[in-house]
Design a protein around this motif. Structure first.
Motif, PDB file in Angstrom:
ATOM      1  N   ALA A  13       0.840  -1.202   0.000  1.00 50.67           N
ATOM      2  CA  ALA A  13       0.000   0.000   0.000  1.00 50.67           C
ATOM      3  C   ALA A  13       0.878   1.256   0.000  1.00 50.67           C
ATOM      4  N   ALA A  14       1.938   1.250   0.816  1.00 49.77           N
ATOM      5  CA  ALA A  14       2.850   2.396   0.872  1.00 49.77           C
ATOM      6  C   ALA A  14       3.536   2.614  -0.468  1.00 49.77           C
ATOM      7  N   LEU A  15       3.949   1.544  -1.110  1.00 47.30           N
ATOM      8  CA  LEU A  15       4.611   1.644  -2.416  1.00 47.30           C
ATOM      9  C   LEU A  15       3.671   2.248  -3.464  1.00 47.30           C
ATOM     10  N   LEU A  16       2.443   1.769  -3.499  1.00 46.73           N
ATOM     11  CA  LEU A  16       1.480   2.282  -4.478  1.00 46.73           C
ATOM     12  C   LEU A  16       1.056   3.713  -4.140  1.00 46.73           C
ATOM     13  N   GLY A  17       0.924   4.019  -2.854  1.00 49.13           N
ATOM     14  CA  GLY A  17       0.661   5.405  -2.456  1.00 49.13           C
ATOM     15  C   GLY A  17       1.806   6.311  -2.880  1.00 49.13           C
ATOM     16  N   ALA A 115      -4.150   1.900  -8.788  1.00 52.27           N
ATOM     17  CA  ALA A 115      -3.020   2.815  -8.572  1.00 52.27           C
ATOM     18  C   ALA A 115      -2.422   3.253  -9.900  1.00 52.27           C
ATOM     19  N   LEU A 116      -2.259   2.316 -10.811  1.00 56.01           N
ATOM     20  CA  LEU A 116      -1.723   2.670 -12.133  1.00 56.01           C
ATOM     21  C   LEU A 116      -2.677   3.587 -12.886  1.00 56.01           C
ATOM     22  N   LEU A 117      -3.961   3.310 -12.785  1.00 58.36           N
ATOM     23  CA  LEU A 117      -4.953   4.165 -13.436  1.00 58.36           C
ATOM     24  C   LEU A 117      -4.908   5.582 -12.872  1.00 58.36           C
ATOM     25  N   VAL A 118      -4.848   5.710 -11.562  1.00 54.54           N
ATOM     26  CA  VAL A 118      -4.762   7.031 -10.929  1.00 54.54           C
ATOM     27  C   VAL A 118      -3.501   7.742 -11.395  1.00 54.54           C
ATOM     28  N   PHE A 119      -2.371   7.040 -11.392  1.00 56.05           N
ATOM     29  CA  PHE A 119      -1.111   7.635 -11.843  1.00 56.05           C
ATOM     30  C   PHE A 119      -1.221   8.110 -13.287  1.00 56.05           C
ATOM     31  N   LEU A 120      -1.784   7.282 -14.154  1.00 58.67           N
ATOM     32  CA  LEU A 120      -1.922   7.658 -15.564  1.00 58.67           C
ATOM     33  C   LEU A 120      -2.839   8.865 -15.734  1.00 58.67           C
ATOM     34  N   VAL A 121      -3.911   8.907 -14.986  1.00 57.61           N
ATOM     35  CA  VAL A 121      -4.812  10.063 -15.055  1.00 57.61           C
ATOM     36  C   VAL A 121      -4.075  11.326 -14.625  1.00 57.61           C
ATOM     37  N   LEU A 122      -3.359  11.241 -13.512  1.00 59.25           N
ATOM     38  CA  LEU A 122      -2.629  12.419 -13.027  1.00 59.25           C
ATOM     39  C   LEU A 122      -1.539  12.844 -14.006  1.00 59.25           C
TER      40      LEU A 122
END
Length: 139
Positions: A13-17, A115-122
């Motif tokens: 969780a920490a890594l993905l956060g 997490a990947l989706l959120v990163f890609l959106v950002l």
């Protein structure tokens, strides 16, 4: 007693956060890498503890995580001149808590995908900036 699964879930969780927070840090936003990691750790710890300690009613803690992160995110939103800032940062904190919640419940692939989706959106969805820049350049 040392629970390896507990520790694994918290670290993942920490890594993905951190992945999500990295983008916010890179763009010099108010809640960056450390904040997102801490939100992920906190949400994951509360989730795992609630499931282990209260197996008959773990939803109570989960509901309060959502409210608490909403309150934290609200602190990142402010009005500057004629526009509002911090909404995306608030949303990324909320999404980070959701990722951590999924990981803490053992939904590893789903948490990773979100997490990947959120990163890609950002990282890549910047429509508002493009529209704003076009409007300003047309004057």
């Amino acid at each position: 007693m040392f629970d390896v699964e507990f520790i694994f879930r918290i670290f993942l969780a920490a890594l993905l956060g951190g992945l999500i927070g990295f983008d916010r840090e890179k763009h010099h936003k108010p809640a960056g890498l450390r904040t997102h990691i801490l939100v992920a750790i906190g949400a994951a710890v509360f989730t795992v503890i609630s499931v282990k300690a209260f197996p008959d009613d773990p939803a109570r803690i989960a509901a309060n995580i959502v409210v608490g992160i909403g309150f934290l995110g609200a602190g990142t939103i402010w009005r500057a001149q004629n526009h509002v800032q911090g909404l995306t940062t608030a949303a990324s904190l909320w999404a980070t808590a959701g990722v951590a919640f999924a990981i803490a419940l053992g939904f590893y692939w789903e948490g990773l995908a979100v997490a990947l989706l959120v990163f890609l959106v950002l990282e890549f969805v910047k429509v508002d900036e493009l529209v704003y820049n076009r409007k300003c350049s047309s004057f």
